[in-house]
Design an enzyme around this catalytic site. Sequence first.
Site, PDB file in Angstrom:
ATOM      1  N   SER A  26     -10.195  -1.016   6.765  1.00  0.00           N
ATOM      2  CA  SER A  26      -9.432  -0.645   5.606  1.00  0.00           C
ATOM      3  C   SER A  26      -8.814  -1.944   4.858  1.00  0.00           C
ATOM      4  O   SER A  26      -8.286  -2.107   3.726  1.00  0.00           O
ATOM      5  CB  SER A  26      -8.596   0.391   5.419  1.00  0.00           C
ATOM      6  OG  SER A  26      -9.129   1.714   5.697  1.00  0.00           O
TER       7      SER A  26
ATOM      8  N   SER B  29      -9.702   1.539   2.627  1.00  0.00           N
ATOM      9  CA  SER B  29      -8.819   2.375   1.730  1.00  0.00           C
ATOM     10  C   SER B  29      -7.671   1.540   1.261  1.00  0.00           C
ATOM     11  O   SER B  29      -7.003   2.235   0.290  1.00  0.00           O
ATOM     12  CB  SER B  29      -8.131   3.394   2.759  1.00  0.00           C
ATOM     13  OG  SER B  29      -7.304   2.750   3.615  1.00  0.00           O
TER      14      SER B  29
ATOM     15  N   LYS C  37       1.008  -1.319   0.131  1.00  0.00           N
ATOM     16  CA  LYS C  37       0.013  -0.040  -0.170  1.00  0.00           C
ATOM     17  C   LYS C  37       0.871   1.303  -0.105  1.00  0.00           C
ATOM     18  O   LYS C  37       1.913   1.152   0.657  1.00  0.00           O
ATOM     19  CB  LYS C  37      -1.143  -0.108   1.075  1.00  0.00           C
ATOM     20  CG  LYS C  37      -2.152   1.021   1.310  1.00  0.00           C
ATOM     21  CD  LYS C  37      -2.925   0.930   2.422  1.00  0.00           C
ATOM     22  CE  LYS C  37      -3.950   1.957   2.497  1.00  0.00           C
ATOM     23  NZ  LYS C  37      -4.861   1.591   3.639  1.00  0.00           N
TER      24      LYS C  37
END
Lengths: 462, 76
Positions: free
Chosen positions: A183, A159, A81
């Site tokens: 997330s 996310s 990420k």
Amino acid sequence: MSDDLAFASIRELGRRLRAGETSPIALAEYFLDRLDTVGRSLNAVVTLAREHALREARLAEEELRAGYDRGPLHGIPYGAKDLLATVGLPTTWGAAPLREQEFPYDATVITRLRSAGAVLVGKLAMVELAGGMGYQQPNASLTGPGLNPWNPEAWSGGSSSGSGSAVGAGAVPFAIGSETWGSILTPASYCGVCGLRPTYGRVSRHGAMALSWTLDKLGPLARSADDCGLVLSTLAGADPSDPTTLPVAWAYRPEQDRSSSFRLGVLRDGLDQMQPAVSANFEAALDTLATSASLEDVTLPDFPYGEATSIILGAEAAAAMADLIEGGALAALTAPEDRVGGYAGTEIPAVDYLRAMRVRRLAGRALDSLLARYDAVVCPTTAVVASPLTRRFDDYAGKVRRLAIGSAGNLAGLPAISVPNGFGERGLPTGLQFVGRAGSEAAILAVARCYQSRTGWHQRHP
Amino acid sequence: MATAIPGDASGRTDQLVQVRLAALQARYPGRFDADGLERLRQQLRRSVEAAAALRRVALSNADEPEPIFHAQPREE
């Protein structure tokens, strides 16, 4: 190279590497290509790390050829990420005003994965600032809305959007995501992959974007619970650079875990308000689990979990993002609602924050009393499948957008794993989550492995 | 003694939202257009309402927050 590599497990890729059927360089090139094509088509990629990956792959190849085996992740490609600092690569936090941001150090998880011989092939897309500014719809990232590998008209979840969709699309074998409030588990559920949210403090946050110091966790998204365990084993451990890391070591030893006779608490809160397929798939999963576990209905202790989490997150995010708020950089974010989202947190009184932290303590104790009686509490990961790209989250999911267990689990820092358990409307996956008491990753992984040994949902792919 | 503070009447919530909104406009003049102000108003309302919900949980003087500070030797 055959396409079955795209959806092979870490153990299977490792077997092929050691059998000489493929090589770290070949795997790196294969997944770089997958990320560049399939991954980019889903808006899952921020930066393709071609040179970086091939350098790490060459080293892995030389070491394995010389008989120096670093373990199950040696030579395995992965994506991170884009909130994890990586020397020599941009780290954008998913935010347009930070597209050039670089750090002169690596996040601890990047260092640990490198030490295990894993090969970083790309920085993966994410919702801007990990969703901390309150986004309400999918178009909230410098790379555009995360697209779902099962249906590109649907959202990937967030996310950790790129982490979920890249794993789901077979563009990386595993990825690292972060969870402050949903997330990891949400994109895992929406994209039909497994996502593990570790106990708070299990994995060092050093070098990761801070959104909420007391809520942020890093964890893997992968093809199976077993793969999640392998990755967590590498990530876990104390780190002097992150004083919140737990002092106790953690190792993945599935051979030592039970494979049956589990005790599960069944949480049915809100089940009647969930999409019919989510409820039906949950009931079917319970039937499967009943063959190897005792099931008992439970209810969560009565606390305002969502309210406490929102106050803590709002206040900590406003403090953590003070430079962006004060400097006006939020105005350049993609989602209109994110451009003002940080300001409201600056007006949360200290006494409200502290009250939330006091309630947090009581809630954590009450949850631990409940969870101590079970190996895990089981419930749907999300009440709905992934929303259409055109819909606002609240309009699509209504009151069950955020389940109480999600707020409770993050508030109390509890580990949870989401595994696929079927499909719902528009051909989109549904997810099942197992939540355990703090420190019980081995137990929830064992339950999840047991479920996956009796079902094939995690082996389906787009 | 544990105390639970009663929830807000809606009028008080509106007042608190307005006060906080005014404070933000004073701190960040010219940053918010009409659309931004309306979004901000909604976000402020959510946090005021969340705080009111938290005040309905009974807490005593002895109920401390989750630790956010530890005194410990530090290496400089």
